[in-house]
Design a protein around this motif. Structure first.
Motif, PDB file in Angstrom:
ATOM      1  N   LYS A 102       0.832  -1.213   0.000  1.00 40.35           N
ATOM      2  CA  LYS A 102       0.000   0.000   0.000  1.00 40.35           C
ATOM      3  C   LYS A 102       0.860   1.255   0.000  1.00 40.35           C
ATOM      4  N   GLU A 103       0.572   2.188  -0.880  1.00 45.17           N
ATOM      5  CA  GLU A 103       1.325   3.434  -0.943  1.00 45.17           C
ATOM      6  C   GLU A 103       1.152   4.204   0.365  1.00 45.17           C
ATOM      7  N   GLY A 104       2.271   4.617   0.967  1.00 40.04           N
ATOM      8  CA  GLY A 104       2.236   5.398   2.199  1.00 40.04           C
ATOM      9  C   GLY A 104       2.178   4.580   3.473  1.00 40.04           C
ATOM     10  N   ILE A 105       2.084   3.247   3.374  1.00 44.35           N
ATOM     11  CA  ILE A 105       1.970   2.406   4.572  1.00 44.35           C
ATOM     12  C   ILE A 105       3.296   2.408   5.332  1.00 44.35           C
ATOM     13  N   GLN A 106       3.214   2.280   6.653  1.00 43.53           N
ATOM     14  CA  GLN A 106       4.395   2.157   7.513  1.00 43.53           C
ATOM     15  C   GLN A 106       4.572   0.689   7.883  1.00 43.53           C
ATOM     16  N   LEU A 107       5.809   0.231   7.957  1.00 44.10           N
ATOM     17  CA  LEU A 107       6.100  -1.157   8.301  1.00 44.10           C
ATOM     18  C   LEU A 107       6.927  -1.172   9.580  1.00 44.10           C
ATOM     19  N   LEU A 108       6.307  -1.609  10.668  1.00 42.38           N
ATOM     20  CA  LEU A 108       6.933  -1.600  11.985  1.00 42.38           C
ATOM     21  C   LEU A 108       7.511  -2.981  12.284  1.00 42.38           C
ATOM     22  N   GLU A 109       8.795  -3.019  12.591  1.00 43.54           N
ATOM     23  CA  GLU A 109       9.477  -4.297  12.818  1.00 43.54           C
ATOM     24  C   GLU A 109       8.941  -5.009  14.047  1.00 43.54           C
ATOM     25  N   ALA A 110       9.118  -6.331  14.066  1.00 46.11           N
ATOM     26  CA  ALA A 110       8.641  -7.170  15.160  1.00 46.11           C
ATOM     27  C   ALA A 110       9.195  -6.693  16.501  1.00 46.11           C
ATOM     28  N   LYS A 111       8.305  -6.642  17.504  1.00 42.43           N
ATOM     29  CA  LYS A 111       8.672  -6.302  18.885  1.00 42.43           C
ATOM     30  C   LYS A 111       9.281  -4.901  19.019  1.00 42.43           C
ATOM     31  N   LYS A 112       8.968  -4.027  18.075  1.00 42.78           N
ATOM     32  CA  LYS A 112       9.476  -2.656  18.115  1.00 42.78           C
ATOM     33  C   LYS A 112       8.320  -1.681  18.310  1.00 42.78           C
ATOM     34  N   SER A 113       8.668  -0.421  18.546  1.00 41.38           N
ATOM     35  CA  SER A 113       7.657   0.621  18.679  1.00 41.38           C
ATOM     36  C   SER A 113       8.133   1.873  17.954  1.00 41.38           C
ATOM     37  N   LEU A 114       7.176   2.718  17.602  1.00 41.63           N
ATOM     38  CA  LEU A 114       7.477   3.986  16.952  1.00 41.63           C
ATOM     39  C   LEU A 114       6.661   5.085  17.616  1.00 41.63           C
ATOM     40  N   LYS A 115       7.267   6.272  17.719  1.00 39.37           N
ATOM     41  CA  LYS A 115       6.586   7.405  18.356  1.00 39.37           C
ATOM     42  C   LYS A 115       6.530   8.582  17.391  1.00 39.37           C
ATOM     43  N   TYR A 116       5.393   9.250  17.399  1.00 40.36           N
ATOM     44  CA  TYR A 116       5.176  10.434  16.586  1.00 40.36           C
ATOM     45  C   TYR A 116       4.405  11.443  17.422  1.00 40.36           C
ATOM     46  N   ASN A 117       4.565  12.720  17.097  1.00 40.43           N
ATOM     47  CA  ASN A 117       3.703  13.705  17.756  1.00 40.43           C
ATOM     48  C   ASN A 117       3.489  14.921  16.880  1.00 40.43           C
TER      49      ASN A 117
END
Length: 283
Positions: A262-277
């Motif tokens: 999917k165009e624009g999709i984010q792929l988060l690795e296993a057992k990881k986290s991401l933060k945005y604000n």
């Protein structure tokens, strides 16, 4: 249930359903968030997760199985738990369930953190992947700001002078068509005609903040350094404007349906986290 946070300058109120901000007032009780009148649009500031926008045929495929998700996902229609609270900050949490896995087969936690700092409300997103595989996701904000005076008395000031290329929707999907908006001295004047074809959708703005002005007087500023995409939207004759920082957007008309493509999709690795604000500063 609702939760209130405050400091000497601002008071914010959040509904536990959808962890949705529904009020932001200054010390003089001036309200900056749209009231949610259903005659126009019955929401205030919904959270968009695990997709932003519309899927082609309202469906996607993952590992050969078809799943269905409504426009903007399900987080805005689910009850969050208040996991942490102080006078000027509140953290809300949504975790995967049997219900969510029926439409999104991943174990996740979504934390939304509201923090008041002087004249600013900071909204943070923490996406946690509890799977042993990559987790595709998008997340976005959809705050609607109250504009009680005639719409044409408001304008938007962008951080930088730039070419504003807005991508048009076709049956709620991103088409190949685009429109270039005229900007004068970093600003565009608001008119309802700008939104005749629905939202303005920008994929990669140079600007990372936008200021709403009322009769040339700055009202508030939305800062979105962590978000590459942006939507701006209102409805005809409605007294509000949404400024929507996004990670992702609707499927394109050419979408294959594979969520990993999917165009624009984010792929988060296993057992990881991401933060945005992002933040809303009252001026």
């Amino acid at each position: 249930m609702t939760t209130t946070i405050s400091n000497s300058n601002l008071t914010a109120r959040i509904n536990h359903f959808g962890a949705e901000l529904f009020s932001l007032q200054n010390r003089d009780d001036k309200e900056y968030i749209w009231e949610g009148n259903p005659s126009f649009w019955g929401k205030h500031s919904p959270v968009l997760f695990p997709i932003v926008g519309t899927l082609k045929n309202s469906s996607y495929y993952y590992e050969g199985t078809e799943y269905h998700l409504p426009r903007h996902g399900f987080a805005r229609d689910m009850e969050f738990i208040l996991s942490n609270k102080s006078e000027n900050s509140a953290t809300f949490s949504l975790t995967s369930s049997e219900e969510s896995r029926n439409v999104y087969p991943f174990d996740f936690e979504l934390q939304i953190i509201y923090t008041l700092d002087k004249n600013k409300l900071i909204i943070g997103y923490n996406i946690i992947n509890n799977n042993n595989c990559i987790m595709p996701f998008s997340i976005g904000a959809h705050p609607a700001f109250a504009l009680p005076k005639p719409f044409e008395e408001y304008s938007l000031a962008f951080e930088y002078p730039e070419t504003l290329t807005s991508y048009e929707l076709e049956n709620d999907l991103l088409s190949d068509k685009s429109t270039t908006l005229e900007m004068i001295e970093n600003q565009i004047s608001l008119t309802y005609s700008l939104f005749q074809k629905d939202a303005l959708i920008f994929k990669n703005l140079q600007s990372k903040n936008i200021t709403i002005s009322e009769n040339k007087k700055p009202l508030l500023c939305v800062q979105f350094d962590d978000f590459p995409n942006l939507g701006i939207w209102t409805k005809s004759n409605a007294p509000f404007l949404c400024i929507e920082p996004w990670l992702g957007y609707s499927d394109t008309v050419h979408s294959s349906g594979n969520i990993l493509e999917k165009e624009g999709i984010q792929l988060l690795e296993a057992k990881k986290s991401l933060k945005y604000n992002f933040s809303i500063e009252i001026l």
